[in-house]
Design a protein around this motif. Sequence first.
Motif, mmCIF file in Angstrom:
data_model
loop_
_atom_site.group_PDB
_atom_site.id
_atom_site.type_symbol
_atom_site.label_atom_id
_atom_site.label_comp_id
_atom_site.label_asym_id
_atom_site.label_seq_id
_atom_site.Cartn_x
_atom_site.Cartn_y
_atom_site.Cartn_z
ATOM 1 N N PRO A 236 0.711 -1.326 -0.056
ATOM 2 C CA PRO A 236 0.019 -0.051 -0.193
ATOM 3 C C PRO A 236 0.852 1.232 0.123
ATOM 4 N N PHE A 237 0.073 2.417 -0.528
ATOM 5 C CA PHE A 237 0.786 3.747 -0.391
ATOM 6 C C PHE A 237 0.297 4.163 0.801
ATOM 7 N N ILE A 238 1.288 4.862 1.527
ATOM 8 C CA ILE A 238 1.091 5.807 2.888
ATOM 9 C C ILE A 238 0.956 7.272 2.467
ATOM 10 N N GLY A 239 0.134 7.837 2.731
ATOM 11 C CA GLY A 239 -0.079 9.227 2.504
ATOM 12 C C GLY A 239 0.643 10.182 3.701
ATOM 13 N N GLU A 240 0.713 11.349 3.370
ATOM 14 C CA GLU A 240 1.004 12.463 4.476
ATOM 15 C C GLU A 240 0.477 12.095 5.788
ATOM 16 N N ILE A 241 1.109 12.340 6.792
ATOM 17 C CA ILE A 241 0.779 12.069 8.197
ATOM 18 C C ILE A 241 0.123 13.262 8.662
ATOM 19 N N ASP A 242 -1.035 13.005 9.532
ATOM 20 C CA ASP A 242 -1.489 14.370 10.094
ATOM 21 C C ASP A 242 -1.357 14.285 11.629
ATOM 22 N N GLU A 243 -1.501 15.243 12.171
ATOM 23 C CA GLU A 243 -1.585 15.462 13.684
ATOM 24 C C GLU A 243 -2.722 16.435 14.272
ATOM 25 N N ILE A 244 -3.411 15.459 15.309
ATOM 26 C CA ILE A 244 -4.462 16.382 16.079
ATOM 27 C C ILE A 244 -3.934 17.006 17.361
ATOM 28 N N GLU A 245 -3.963 18.151 17.309
ATOM 29 C CA GLU A 245 -3.680 19.235 18.640
ATOM 30 C C GLU A 245 -5.056 19.368 19.340
ATOM 31 N N LEU A 246 -5.104 18.902 20.476
ATOM 32 C CA LEU A 246 -6.377 19.001 21.470
ATOM 33 C C LEU A 246 -6.139 20.013 22.338
ATOM 34 N N GLN A 247 -7.327 20.443 22.758
ATOM 35 C CA GLN A 247 -7.603 21.503 23.710
ATOM 36 C C GLN A 247 -8.538 20.869 24.854
ATOM 37 N N TYR A 253 -17.189 13.691 19.103
ATOM 38 C CA TYR A 253 -17.833 13.750 18.006
ATOM 39 C C TYR A 253 -17.705 15.246 17.480
ATOM 40 N N THR A 254 -18.106 16.232 18.292
ATOM 41 C CA THR A 254 -18.156 17.610 18.003
ATOM 42 C C THR A 254 -16.945 18.032 17.406
ATOM 43 N N GLU A 255 -15.903 17.729 17.818
ATOM 44 C CA GLU A 255 -14.328 18.107 17.321
ATOM 45 C C GLU A 255 -14.056 17.470 16.296
ATOM 46 N N LYS A 256 -14.497 16.177 15.913
ATOM 47 C CA LYS A 256 -14.070 15.455 14.684
ATOM 48 C C LYS A 256 -14.748 15.955 13.618
ATOM 49 N N TYR A 257 -15.933 16.586 13.838
ATOM 50 C CA TYR A 257 -16.904 17.251 12.380
ATOM 51 C C TYR A 257 -16.941 18.821 12.517
ATOM 52 N N GLN A 258 -16.564 19.424 13.703
ATOM 53 C CA GLN A 258 -16.475 20.815 13.673
ATOM 54 C C GLN A 258 -15.231 21.519 14.063
ATOM 55 N N LEU A 259 -14.346 21.016 14.561
ATOM 56 C CA LEU A 259 -13.031 21.490 15.101
ATOM 57 C C LEU A 259 -13.114 22.791 15.896
ATOM 58 N N ILE A 260 -14.090 22.692 16.969
ATOM 59 C CA ILE A 260 -14.182 23.937 17.222
ATOM 60 C C ILE A 260 -12.919 24.372 18.149
ATOM 61 N N SER A 261 -12.314 23.557 19.084
ATOM 62 C CA SER A 261 -11.102 23.994 19.887
ATOM 63 C C SER A 261 -9.873 23.239 19.126
ATOM 64 N N SER A 262 -10.025 21.992 18.530
ATOM 65 C CA SER A 262 -8.598 21.159 18.145
ATOM 66 C C SER A 262 -8.357 21.803 16.928
ATOM 67 N N THR A 263 -6.947 21.489 16.862
ATOM 68 C CA THR A 263 -6.464 21.876 15.340
ATOM 69 C C THR A 263 -5.767 20.685 14.537
ATOM 70 N N ILE A 264 -5.861 20.225 13.393
ATOM 71 C CA ILE A 264 -5.174 19.264 12.667
ATOM 72 C C ILE A 264 -4.172 19.899 11.912
ATOM 73 N N HIS A 265 -3.048 19.309 12.144
ATOM 74 C CA HIS A 265 -1.632 19.869 11.514
ATOM 75 C C HIS A 265 -1.460 18.813 10.488
ATOM 76 N N LEU A 266 -1.208 19.465 9.185
ATOM 77 C CA LEU A 266 -0.698 18.401 8.097
ATOM 78 C C LEU A 266 -0.015 19.063 7.230
ATOM 79 N N PRO A 267 1.118 18.663 7.183
ATOM 80 C CA PRO A 267 1.679 17.328 7.640
ATOM 81 C C PRO A 267 1.911 17.509 9.347
ATOM 82 N N ALA A 268 2.022 16.426 9.868
ATOM 83 C CA ALA A 268 2.250 16.420 11.255
ATOM 84 C C ALA A 268 3.660 16.871 11.859
#
Length: 353
Positions: A236-247, A253-268
């Motif tokens: 398999p091909f492995i794509g770029e890695i991302d990182e979840i920065e939590l507050q 569920y809310t953070e996964k789909y609305q990102l109210i306080s969390s941040t996703i860093h791409l690339p990690a």
Amino acid sequence: MHKKTIAVLFGGCSTEYEVSLQSAASVIDHLDKNKYELVLIGITREGAWRRYPGDTEDIRRDCWQQHPGCIPAFLPPSRETAGIVELVGTEYRLTPVDVVFPVLHGKNGEDGTLQGLLELSGIPFVGCGTLSSALCMDKEVASKLVKAAGVDVADSVTVQAGDDLYAAAKSAETLGYPVYVKPAKSGSSFGITKAYDRLALMDGIREALQHDDKAVVEQNIAGFEVGCAVLGHREPFIGEIDEIELQGEFFDYTEKYQLISSTIHLPARISEETANRVKETARRVYRTLGCRGLARVDMFITEEERVVFNEVNTMPGFTAASRYPNMMRASHLPYPDLMDRLIQLAEAKEAVR
């Protein structure tokens, strides 16, 4: 040019029904209509199958089943049929299908049940097979198999429905607080709680058992979460890695789909050496659990820079803002090309089955 007929399935009897609608609408929008003839099959919360002739906006707004053109439809397990059967007036009509794209999440869609029906039908389909889907859906079983393959996992205690709650909590306390309490087979963080004491732990077990007949209590891993988008079969091909920065406490569920306080860093924000270890771990997990087509492998990186397995999503979110397509886009595979590749992989998977 001959168009392939692609059946896109969405909805389903699952707590992740609404997530499926958003993912499927995005998949439909990004499938090239010059290459593919689409057959849209919606499954209501109650489990009724309908062929849907409308647009994606009504899918997103969950009013698709009210369309006057909706007709009963189903996928028979007979290989003689190899298509969708629809009830038109008083007659049944067959629509042959080349590939099925099942954009369903959670129970009754991502857990091997639908995949079993698709394998019986003989129609090529996007994603992992029956066994792999079932293994990845069960957090306890997946963790045991991955650990046996030499991958670090969080220590855990399993609680079955009907177990003595006090005894179960006392056993789980050996993990040390805080702990995470999860339904063994659920997604989108439904039923997950974080407990800092026995009372919260017992409440968390009760909550998890509302979603499944088995709960998993996991030790807290000090560190942060990363994800790997994996695409392919044996190599398999492995794509770029991302990182979840939590507050907050965790990626709910809310953070996964609305990102109210969390941040996703791409690339990690990790070193090249750590990234290589994360990708190698994702590859080993993918192979160990028999994944094919695609999956997102989630892991933790601890304060000591250990890579610890978290879970596998065999049909991750597919909105244009979702992590999996974004990781692939960052790896120079745009969404429409990703759709083409997944359909090609589905046909290749069927050829070697």
